[in-house]
Design a protein around this motif. Structure first.
Motif, PDB file in Angstrom:
ATOM      1  N   ILE A  71      94.246  90.147  93.872  1.00  0.00           N
ATOM      2  CA  ILE A  71      93.631  91.003  94.889  1.00  0.00           C
ATOM      3  C   ILE A  71      92.143  91.161  94.604  1.00  0.00           C
ATOM      4  O   ILE A  71      91.292  90.978  95.487  1.00  0.00           O
ATOM      5  CB  ILE A  71      94.328  92.384  94.922  1.00  0.00           C
ATOM      6  CG1 ILE A  71      95.812  92.235  95.260  1.00  0.00           C
ATOM      7  CG2 ILE A  71      93.635  93.307  95.919  1.00  0.00           C
ATOM      8  CD1 ILE A  71      96.624  93.502  95.057  1.00  0.00           C
ATOM      9  N   MET A 155      99.314  98.376  97.615  1.00  0.00           N
ATOM     10  CA  MET A 155      99.506  96.931  97.566  1.00  0.00           C
ATOM     11  C   MET A 155     100.611  96.582  96.570  1.00  0.00           C
ATOM     12  O   MET A 155     100.754  97.241  95.537  1.00  0.00           O
ATOM     13  CB  MET A 155      98.216  96.238  97.122  1.00  0.00           C
ATOM     14  CG  MET A 155      97.114  96.236  98.172  1.00  0.00           C
ATOM     15  SD  MET A 155      97.482  95.214  99.605  1.00  0.00           S
ATOM     16  CE  MET A 155      97.580  93.596  98.880  1.00  0.00           C
ATOM     17  N   ASN A 156     101.365  95.546  96.903  1.00  0.00           N
ATOM     18  CA  ASN A 156     102.453  95.097  96.023  1.00  0.00           C
ATOM     19  C   ASN A 156     103.460  96.212  95.776  1.00  0.00           C
ATOM     20  O   ASN A 156     104.021  96.350  94.685  1.00  0.00           O
ATOM     21  CB  ASN A 156     101.884  94.598  94.675  1.00  0.00           C
ATOM     22  CG  ASN A 156     102.669  93.434  94.114  1.00  0.00           C
ATOM     23  OD1 ASN A 156     102.931  92.479  94.813  1.00  0.00           O
ATOM     24  ND2 ASN A 156     103.044  93.516  92.845  1.00  0.00           N
ATOM     25  N   THR A 211     102.322  89.872  94.719  1.00  0.00           N
ATOM     26  CA  THR A 211     101.042  89.234  94.406  1.00  0.00           C
ATOM     27  C   THR A 211     101.007  88.642  92.995  1.00  0.00           C
ATOM     28  O   THR A 211     100.098  87.870  92.684  1.00  0.00           O
ATOM     29  CB  THR A 211      99.869  90.218  94.556  1.00  0.00           C
ATOM     30  OG1 THR A 211     100.067  91.322  93.662  1.00  0.00           O
ATOM     31  CG2 THR A 211      99.774  90.735  95.979  1.00  0.00           C
TER      32      THR A 211
END
Length: 319
Positions: A71, A155-156, A211
């Motif tokens: 990221i 995120m993730n 990710t």
């Protein structure tokens, strides 16, 4: 509800004072880490990141840092002029962040989630957006970001079955926190379903995968493999088992299995990379008690111990 959380948090840290004193005495670098978490940043870091409207990525420890790496790398590729700050909770996470996210403009320890400390650090970093890796839900941090109208993204995102049961016990409180997050990028459809059932708005949830699989690892050449074997005093003729990121209780299972391996391959060796480096001395004692010769990698250059041990413990993240 926030007042109750803050009282519990203060009580927790008061009870932790003996542990903190012990770690200050015996754990190298803990003073600097504690000072940062208490809201006092080193001057060079402060001068570099203060009031620069950074993109703030928060990842608790090593596993989350691995997930955060792609990221951060992609953000710097697409927006090279933007400042990226990565925060962590653990010392191993901090070292890993410095190692695999060199693109970041700053690596800091996440502040204690007390209102006065959190508000101070958020004002200093002055982020334009906050990215939480996996499920880092800190009530005061999220509340202050919300009040400052700072967009927050998960995120993730990942919710285990065990965590789900815990969150459901405080579902009213959790759902309020989740309204303060603008976007949820979850690892799987199951994680998406869980976060929605916890109170996230369905139109804010997207399944993006893990990710960690986007991470680019360096290839190890045959010459590098031979060099590692020489350093570890391992021969080419026997198998080497590698167990990475082990938790407490897992080493016993591994050692029991390793005994069976040794019955068939007497010269077999095992490398143990414990998840929490501070556990290395305890794990070394455990290995010895199981009847194996053992050494920590950090001891190999200055020791009279067996330099061809059956078990090697990795107790340092190289930079």
């Amino acid at each position: 509800m926030y007042w109750f959380y803050n009282i519990c948090l203060v009580a927790y840290w008061i009870l932790q004072i003996p542990v903190l004193i012990y770690r200050l005495i015996f754990e190298e670098g803990f003073y600097d880490r504690l000072k940062q978490s208490a809201g006092v940043m080193p001057t060079p870091t402060l001068e570099k990141i203060a009031y620069r409207n950074a993109i703030w990525i928060h990842a608790a420890s090593v596993g989350e840092i691995v997930a955060a790496s792609p990221i951060a790398r992609e953000l710097k590729r697409r927006y090279p002029n933007e400042m990226v700050v990565v925060s962590v909770v653990t010392a191993t996470g901090h070292r890993m962040a410095q190692r695999i996210i060199p693109e970041a403009d700053g690596h800091i320890f996440f502040p204690f989630d007390l209102p006065v400390i959190t508000s101070r650090i958020v004002r200093i970093v002055s982020p334009k957006v906050i990215i939480l890796v996996e499920t880092e839900l800190w009530p005061n941090f999220l509340r202050f970001a919300w009040n400052q109208k700072i967009p927050v993204m998960m995120m993730n995102g990942r919710i285990s079955d065990r965590s789900m049961k815990r969150y459901l016990l405080i579902n009213r409180y959790t759902s309020r926190m989740l309204t303060q997050i603008n976007r949820f990028c979850m690892q799987s459809a199951v994680d998406a379903r869980y976060i929605i059932s916890m109170g996230a708005k369905k139109d804010r949830v997207t399944v993006t995968g893990n990710t960690k699989y986007d991470q680019i690892y360096a290839e190890v050449t045959e010459e590098e493999k031979k060099e590692l074997r020489r350093e570890f005093h391992f021969e080419d003729t026997y198998p080497v088992l590698v167990a990475g990121s082990t938790h407490g209780g897992e080493e016993e299972i591994l050692l029991h299995t390793f005994k069976k391996v040794c019955a068939k391959y007497p010269k077999a060796r095992m490398i143990l990379a414990v998840r929490e480096i501070t556990r290395a001395p305890a794990v070394k004692f455990l290995v010895r008690r199981a009847g194996f010769s053992v050494i920590r990698r950090t001891e190999m250059k200055n020791t009279e111990e067996d330099l061809s041990p059956q078990v090697l413990i990795l107790s340092l993240i190289p930079l």
